[in-house]
Motif scaffolding. Sequence first.
Motif, short mmCIF file in Angstrom:
data_model
loop_
_atom_site.label_atom_id
_atom_site.label_comp_id
_atom_site.label_asym_id
_atom_site.label_seq_id
_atom_site.Cartn_x
_atom_site.Cartn_y
_atom_site.Cartn_z
N HIS A 288 0.83 -1.20 0.00
CA HIS A 288 0.00 0.00 0.00
C HIS A 288 0.87 1.26 0.00
N CYS A 292 0.90 3.99 -3.11
CA CYS A 292 0.45 5.36 -2.85
C CYS A 292 1.56 6.38 -3.06
N ASN A 319 -6.30 -0.54 -4.78
CA ASN A 319 -7.08 0.64 -4.39
C ASN A 319 -6.12 1.76 -4.02
N SER A 324 -8.12 6.17 0.39
CA SER A 324 -7.38 4.99 0.81
C SER A 324 -5.93 5.32 1.15
N CYS A 325 -5.31 6.18 0.34
CA CYS A 325 -3.90 6.52 0.57
C CYS A 325 -3.72 7.43 1.78
N GLN A 327 -5.23 7.04 4.51
CA GLN A 327 -5.24 6.15 5.66
C GLN A 327 -3.89 5.46 5.87
#
Length: 327
Positions: A288, A292, A319, A324-325, A327
Amino acid sequence: LLPSMLMFGVILASSGLLLMIERGILARVGPPPLHPPAGLSRRDGRDSTAELELEVLRDTRNRTIRALCGQRSMPRSVWELPPGPRRTVLQHLLVSDKYRFLYCYVPKVACSNWKRVVKVLHGALESVDVKVKMDHKRDLVFLGDMEPEEISYRLKHYYKFIFVRNPIERLLSAYRNKFGEMKEYQLKYGVEIIRRYRKNGGNSAGDDVSFSEFLQYLLDEDVERMNEHWMPIYNLCQPCAVRYDFIGSYEQLHADANHVLERIQSPSSIRFPERQAWYKPVTAETLHYYLCSIPRRLLRELLPKYILDFSLFAYPLPNVTSESCRQ
């Protein structure tokens, strides 16, 4: 021209697949099995709910592959493939005449450990725990080294399996391993990538390639000319031209490996190796973070090259929305 036509067919078939999913056609193929198949290993201690969830995933993959590979434009055998793609898949199919199976190895999907198992099965290695540097060619037999009639016989009669992994996670694993640890890849690919995509990067030793630069390099590369560590699984193993009996996953590695070992009737003393203590797996948080940190445009443009790996093997698209990024 032939590879271009094949890729055009792949794109058309993928578009047809997405349309079938949208219209619910795949849902009519038939319900998933209510029980695990006979002989599925329970020694990993998973409960029946987990087994059922895994069977639903396998069934989804099987349905999707049948739907895509049923398209008229898709190859029905390795002999319908152009020479380049045929050579690639045949050189990635490991042969065991003793246990009558074919294994399509995919780099960065535990293929080193599977090769270790194959060598132990054939007596070339004493144990899966022997501390030796893996030779990826020695004491191994590849389908591409055989005559056409020998190839056809084994494709028809042998048990065939493959292991898959989330496509983006596999790319990140290849990036961290090859450009973070291996001088050979830094010099062969890293220097060229930095020279191509970075101003005043001519003095780089290739050991500081960014993830964005790596993905831009993949975006500009011809799929059929890619290094096997980042070539799409579809192109490596051609699941339409080769009808695999079992598709295991990196996420359920040991359970699926146990299933294969039981299916090929390997000796009970042979087990799938544990991860090496030094190995640093790609976590969901790490993936993630990297995703991001790159331009969304880059990811959006790259995904079509790997869309069949996402679609066929039932992996969700990454995603990288702003929420989302954050978070």
